[in-house]
Design a protein around this motif. Structure first.
Motif, PDB file in Angstrom:
ATOM      1  N   THR A 103      -3.155  11.894  -5.339  1.00 61.28           N
ATOM      2  CA  THR A 103      -3.027  10.799  -4.385  1.00 61.28           C
ATOM      3  C   THR A 103      -3.331   9.484  -5.077  1.00 61.28           C
ATOM      4  OG1 THR A 103      -3.777  12.252  -2.585  1.00 61.28           O
ATOM      5  CG2 THR A 103      -3.799   9.869  -2.176  1.00 61.28           C
ATOM      6  N   ILE A 104      -2.505   8.489  -4.803  1.00 62.63           N
ATOM      7  CA  ILE A 104      -2.709   7.159  -5.373  1.00 62.63           C
ATOM      8  C   ILE A 104      -3.203   6.228  -4.281  1.00 62.63           C
ATOM      9  CG2 ILE A 104      -1.591   5.209  -6.494  1.00 62.63           C
ATOM     10  CD1 ILE A 104       0.443   7.168  -7.656  1.00 62.63           C
ATOM     11  N   SER A 105      -4.174   5.409  -4.626  1.00 63.69           N
ATOM     12  CA  SER A 105      -4.697   4.425  -3.680  1.00 63.69           C
ATOM     13  C   SER A 105      -5.123   3.187  -4.450  1.00 63.69           C
ATOM     14  CB  SER A 105      -5.880   5.007  -2.897  1.00 63.69           C
ATOM     15  OG  SER A 105      -6.947   5.330  -3.773  1.00 63.69           O
ATOM     16  N   ARG A 106      -5.539   2.165  -3.702  1.00 65.92           N
ATOM     17  CA  ARG A 106      -6.031   0.975  -4.380  1.00 65.92           C
ATOM     18  C   ARG A 106      -7.073   0.281  -3.520  1.00 65.92           C
ATOM     19  NH1 ARG A 106      -3.664  -0.914   0.185  1.00 65.92           N
ATOM     20  NH2 ARG A 106      -2.560  -2.882   0.042  1.00 65.92           N
ATOM     21  N   GLY A 156       0.779  -1.231   0.000  1.00 65.24           N
ATOM     22  CA  GLY A 156       0.000   0.000   0.000  1.00 65.24           C
ATOM     23  C   GLY A 156       0.807   1.275   0.000  1.00 65.24           C
ATOM     24  N   GLY A 157       2.133   1.166   0.061  1.00 66.01           N
ATOM     25  CA  GLY A 157       2.947   2.376   0.031  1.00 66.01           C
ATOM     26  C   GLY A 157       2.796   3.103  -1.294  1.00 66.01           C
ATOM     27  N   THR A 158       2.812   4.428  -1.228  1.00 65.54           N
ATOM     28  CA  THR A 158       2.650   5.226  -2.440  1.00 65.54           C
ATOM     29  C   THR A 158       3.604   6.395  -2.454  1.00 65.54           C
ATOM     30  OG1 THR A 158       1.023   6.781  -1.526  1.00 65.54           O
ATOM     31  CG2 THR A 158       0.156   4.724  -2.423  1.00 65.54           C
ATOM     32  N   TYR A 159       3.845   6.938  -3.611  1.00 66.96           N
ATOM     33  CA  TYR A 159       4.543   8.216  -3.729  1.00 66.96           C
ATOM     34  C   TYR A 159       4.196   8.819  -5.080  1.00 66.96           C
ATOM     35  CZ  TYR A 159       8.052   5.911  -6.678  1.00 66.96           C
ATOM     36  OH  TYR A 159       8.689   5.214  -7.667  1.00 66.96           O
ATOM     37  N   THR A 206      -8.525  -2.647  -8.258  1.00 66.62           N
ATOM     38  CA  THR A 206      -8.558  -1.339  -8.891  1.00 66.62           C
ATOM     39  C   THR A 206      -7.643  -0.361  -8.164  1.00 66.62           C
ATOM     40  OG1 THR A 206     -10.836  -1.673  -9.643  1.00 66.62           O
ATOM     41  CG2 THR A 206     -10.039   0.591  -9.570  1.00 66.62           C
ATOM     42  N   ALA A 207      -6.883   0.375  -8.952  1.00 67.65           N
ATOM     43  CA  ALA A 207      -6.061   1.453  -8.431  1.00 67.65           C
ATOM     44  C   ALA A 207      -6.697   2.782  -8.825  1.00 67.65           C
ATOM     45  CB  ALA A 207      -4.642   1.368  -8.988  1.00 67.65           C
ATOM     46  N   TYR A 208      -6.422   3.788  -8.024  1.00 65.76           N
ATOM     47  CA  TYR A 208      -7.030   5.098  -8.258  1.00 65.76           C
ATOM     48  C   TYR A 208      -5.960   6.183  -8.270  1.00 65.76           C
ATOM     49  CZ  TYR A 208     -11.175   2.504  -6.832  1.00 65.76           C
ATOM     50  OH  TYR A 208     -12.171   1.561  -6.728  1.00 65.76           O
ATOM     51  N   LEU A 209      -6.234   7.197  -9.050  1.00 65.45           N
ATOM     52  CA  LEU A 209      -5.416   8.406  -9.028  1.00 65.45           C
ATOM     53  C   LEU A 209      -6.366   9.569  -8.784  1.00 65.45           C
ATOM     54  CD1 LEU A 209      -2.649   9.775  -9.422  1.00 65.45           C
ATOM     55  CD2 LEU A 209      -3.238  10.035 -11.844  1.00 65.45           C
ATOM     56  N   GLN A 210      -6.378  10.052  -7.546  1.00 67.65           N
ATOM     57  CA  GLN A 210      -7.204  11.199  -7.192  1.00 67.65           C
ATOM     58  C   GLN A 210      -6.433  12.464  -7.512  1.00 67.65           C
ATOM     59  OE1 GLN A 210     -10.460  11.400  -5.860  1.00 67.65           O
ATOM     60  NE2 GLN A 210     -10.186  13.581  -6.280  1.00 67.65           N
ATOM     61  N   MET A 211      -6.997  13.296  -8.343  1.00 71.88           N
ATOM     62  CA  MET A 211      -6.314  14.507  -8.791  1.00 71.88           C
ATOM     63  C   MET A 211      -7.123  15.723  -8.344  1.00 71.88           C
ATOM     64  SD  MET A 211      -5.173  13.300 -12.620  1.00 71.88           S
ATOM     65  CE  MET A 211      -6.859  13.310 -13.223  1.00 71.88           C
ATOM     66  N   ASN A 212      -6.528  16.527  -7.505  1.00 74.63           N
ATOM     67  CA  ASN A 212      -7.172  17.738  -6.999  1.00 74.63           C
ATOM     68  C   ASN A 212      -6.415  18.972  -7.459  1.00 74.63           C
ATOM     69  OD1 ASN A 212      -9.002  16.095  -5.548  1.00 74.63           O
ATOM     70  ND2 ASN A 212      -7.616  16.020  -3.784  1.00 74.63           N
ATOM     71  N   THR A 213      -7.072  20.103  -7.373  1.00 75.86           N
ATOM     72  CA  THR A 213      -6.465  21.388  -7.737  1.00 75.86           C
ATOM     73  C   THR A 213      -5.781  21.280  -9.100  1.00 75.86           C
ATOM     74  OG1 THR A 213      -5.962  21.589  -5.352  1.00 75.86           O
ATOM     75  CG2 THR A 213      -5.191  23.348  -6.782  1.00 75.86           C
TER      76      THR A 213
END
Length: 128
Positions: free
Chosen positions: A69-72, A56-59, A78-85
């Motif tokens: 932010t990356i999560s899964r 679960g480590g991310t960078y 499924t993996a996610y890429l949350q993109m803000n601003t």
């Protein structure tokens, strides 16, 4: 073999948010590293960040750190890429990639050939 399908791209105004998904199928048990890349028109493919599928480590790279932010979700593969601003310079085709090697996660500036499996990409357009 692993198949990856990205979704969630679209048109958004600057300052807005999008969440990209990367759904994996096939031999998903073999995945250890999932990376996100992007490629803007006329530019080289750029590494965005990675997640260790098991630990679960991310960078993320400095240009998006604090905004992306990356999560899964292991249950959904499924993996996610949350993109803000979001900014206009974030406009690109975004790709997820997967690799069965844990060592790939530690490449801080991969070029892409380090990853075995790729999705088809999803377009993100940020209007200013």
């Amino acid at each position: 073999q692993v198949q990856l399908v990205e979704s969630g791209g679209g048109l958004v105004q600057a300052g807005g948010s999008l969440r990209l998904s990367c759904a994996a199928s096939g031999r998903t048990f073999s995945i250890i590293t999932v990376g996100w890349f992007r490629q803007a028109p006329g530019k080289e493919r750029e590494f965005v960040g990675a997640i260790n599928w098991r630990g679960g480590g991310t960078y993320c790279v400095n240009s998006v750190k604090g905004r992306f932010t990356i999560s899964r979700d292991n249950a959904k593969n499924t993996a996610y890429l949350q993109m803000n601003t979001l900014k206009s310079e974030d406009t690109a085709v975004y790709y997820c990639a997967a690799d069965p090697s844990g060592a790939t996660y530690y490449y801080t500036n991969p070029k892409g050939y380090e990853y075995d499996y790729w999705g088809q990409g999803t377009q993100v357009t940020v209007s200013s």
